[in-house]
Design a protein around this motif. Sequence first.
Motif, PDB file in Angstrom:
ATOM      1  N   LEU A  74     -55.409 -27.448  34.698  1.00  0.00           N
ATOM      2  CA  LEU A  74     -53.997 -27.376  34.927  1.00  0.00           C
ATOM      3  C   LEU A  74     -54.105 -28.339  36.062  1.00  0.00           C
ATOM      4  N   ALA A  75     -55.052 -29.057  36.871  1.00  0.00           N
ATOM      5  CA  ALA A  75     -55.160 -30.209  37.790  1.00  0.00           C
ATOM      6  C   ALA A  75     -54.810 -31.834  37.123  1.00  0.00           C
ATOM      7  N   VAL A  76     -55.775 -31.699  36.549  1.00  0.00           N
ATOM      8  CA  VAL A  76     -55.400 -32.513  35.174  1.00  0.00           C
ATOM      9  C   VAL A  76     -54.278 -33.169  34.945  1.00  0.00           C
ATOM     10  N   LEU A  77     -52.985 -31.767  34.109  1.00  0.00           N
ATOM     11  CA  LEU A  77     -52.636 -31.854  33.649  1.00  0.00           C
ATOM     12  C   LEU A  77     -51.425 -32.136  34.899  1.00  0.00           C
ATOM     13  N   LEU A  78     -51.112 -31.781  36.079  1.00  0.00           N
ATOM     14  CA  LEU A  78     -50.209 -32.068  37.266  1.00  0.00           C
ATOM     15  C   LEU A  78     -50.254 -33.410  37.538  1.00  0.00           C
ATOM     16  N   TYR A  79     -51.412 -33.572  37.972  1.00  0.00           N
ATOM     17  CA  TYR A  79     -52.198 -35.453  38.206  1.00  0.00           C
ATOM     18  C   TYR A  79     -51.302 -36.383  36.600  1.00  0.00           C
ATOM     19  N   VAL A  80     -51.448 -36.344  35.933  1.00  0.00           N
ATOM     20  CA  VAL A  80     -50.446 -36.758  34.267  1.00  0.00           C
ATOM     21  C   VAL A  80     -49.182 -36.848  34.903  1.00  0.00           C
ATOM     22  N   LEU A  81     -48.417 -35.345  35.270  1.00  0.00           N
ATOM     23  CA  LEU A  81     -47.300 -35.482  35.158  1.00  0.00           C
ATOM     24  C   LEU A  81     -46.463 -36.098  36.369  1.00  0.00           C
ATOM     25  N   SER A  82     -47.397 -36.084  37.172  1.00  0.00           N
ATOM     26  CA  SER A  82     -46.832 -36.785  38.569  1.00  0.00           C
ATOM     27  C   SER A  82     -47.144 -38.373  38.381  1.00  0.00           C
TER      28      SER A  82
ATOM     29  N   GLY B 158     -55.665 -28.329  45.093  1.00  0.00           N
ATOM     30  CA  GLY B 158     -54.999 -27.551  45.300  1.00  0.00           C
ATOM     31  C   GLY B 158     -53.553 -26.821  45.117  1.00  0.00           C
ATOM     32  N   ARG B 159     -53.096 -27.966  44.758  1.00  0.00           N
ATOM     33  CA  ARG B 159     -51.660 -27.275  43.857  1.00  0.00           C
ATOM     34  C   ARG B 159     -51.685 -26.462  42.520  1.00  0.00           C
ATOM     35  N   ALA B 160     -52.909 -27.561  42.097  1.00  0.00           N
ATOM     36  CA  ALA B 160     -53.234 -26.634  40.787  1.00  0.00           C
ATOM     37  C   ALA B 160     -54.060 -24.880  41.389  1.00  0.00           C
ATOM     38  N   ALA B 161     -54.396 -24.418  41.958  1.00  0.00           N
ATOM     39  CA  ALA B 161     -54.987 -22.937  41.989  1.00  0.00           C
ATOM     40  C   ALA B 161     -53.325 -22.247  42.833  1.00  0.00           C
ATOM     41  N   LYS B 162     -52.512 -23.157  43.300  1.00  0.00           N
ATOM     42  CA  LYS B 162     -51.175 -22.410  43.707  1.00  0.00           C
ATOM     43  C   LYS B 162     -50.633 -22.169  42.681  1.00  0.00           C
ATOM     44  N   LEU B 163     -50.361 -23.039  41.775  1.00  0.00           N
ATOM     45  CA  LEU B 163     -49.540 -22.654  40.865  1.00  0.00           C
ATOM     46  C   LEU B 163     -49.997 -21.857  39.612  1.00  0.00           C
ATOM     47  N   LEU B 164     -51.326 -21.551  39.881  1.00  0.00           N
ATOM     48  CA  LEU B 164     -52.039 -20.248  38.695  1.00  0.00           C
ATOM     49  C   LEU B 164     -51.587 -19.117  38.936  1.00  0.00           C
ATOM     50  N   GLY B 165     -50.911 -19.101  39.592  1.00  0.00           N
ATOM     51  CA  GLY B 165     -50.360 -17.749  40.199  1.00  0.00           C
ATOM     52  C   GLY B 165     -48.956 -17.375  40.918  1.00  0.00           C
ATOM     53  N   LYS B 166     -48.137 -18.331  40.088  1.00  0.00           N
ATOM     54  CA  LYS B 166     -46.668 -18.370  40.095  1.00  0.00           C
ATOM     55  C   LYS B 166     -46.550 -19.226  38.278  1.00  0.00           C
ATOM     56  N   PRO B 167     -47.234 -17.784  37.243  1.00  0.00           N
ATOM     57  CA  PRO B 167     -47.174 -18.164  35.715  1.00  0.00           C
ATOM     58  C   PRO B 167     -45.674 -18.649  34.952  1.00  0.00           C
ATOM     59  N   PHE B 168     -44.879 -18.352  35.768  1.00  0.00           N
ATOM     60  CA  PHE B 168     -43.272 -18.947  35.135  1.00  0.00           C
ATOM     61  C   PHE B 168     -42.743 -20.269  35.304  1.00  0.00           C
ATOM     62  N   ARG B 169     -43.278 -20.958  37.277  1.00  0.00           N
ATOM     63  CA  ARG B 169     -43.079 -22.738  37.448  1.00  0.00           C
ATOM     64  C   ARG B 169     -44.553 -23.215  36.983  1.00  0.00           C
ATOM     65  N   ALA B 170     -45.929 -22.469  36.189  1.00  0.00           N
ATOM     66  CA  ALA B 170     -47.278 -22.772  35.614  1.00  0.00           C
ATOM     67  C   ALA B 170     -46.007 -23.243  34.337  1.00  0.00           C
ATOM     68  N   VAL B 171     -45.974 -22.245  34.371  1.00  0.00           N
ATOM     69  CA  VAL B 171     -45.333 -22.615  32.460  1.00  0.00           C
ATOM     70  C   VAL B 171     -44.316 -23.624  32.274  1.00  0.00           C
ATOM     71  N   LEU B 172     -43.519 -23.747  32.806  1.00  0.00           N
ATOM     72  CA  LEU B 172     -42.137 -24.736  33.648  1.00  0.00           C
ATOM     73  C   LEU B 172     -43.050 -26.453  32.963  1.00  0.00           C
ATOM     74  N   MET B 173     -43.573 -26.205  33.823  1.00  0.00           N
ATOM     75  CA  MET B 173     -44.962 -27.334  33.696  1.00  0.00           C
ATOM     76  C   MET B 173     -45.475 -27.848  33.316  1.00  0.00           C
TER      77      MET B 173
END
Length: 165
Positions: A89-97, A22-37
Amino acid sequence: MSTLADKGLKISKNALFNVFMGRAAKLLGKPFRAVLMLNEVADKLASEKSGKNKFAQLIDVMLTVVRLVRSYINGSYRQIETGTVVSGLAVLLYVLSPIDLVPDFIPLLGFLDDLSLISWFVGKFQEEISRFHEWEETNATTLLPGAEAAQTPMTPAAVAELGHS
């Protein structure tokens, strides 16, 4: 005995991973935040390298996924299903979390669940990852003359040009 990919499949079906989807789907619509992540994930993965063993190879593939998602966000690569990008993106968020099934502060075991999920993702989306890697090799000089596109991070100014964030 189950493989890393089997363990990753189990994690991918966990309710906690659905939160990251769910976070990844939302983040995909926010390129600036996605690139920082993506930059944070790349830094975390790069610091874990220790030679070219199978774990290092998985990390190399996930760095390719970081570049894939980055290229999708900046619009230079769209030959992939959005759902695949969201999963990556969800896998990457999981790795980062720091909050996942096995917290990262636990030596070795903390990164093992991350590697399991990465292994599952790589197995499931190997064809898409290989296709992107081929595209990346043929388009690197066209994208950024004089620099290797695969290793050039998007700057906040480049993201701002996308008109989002």
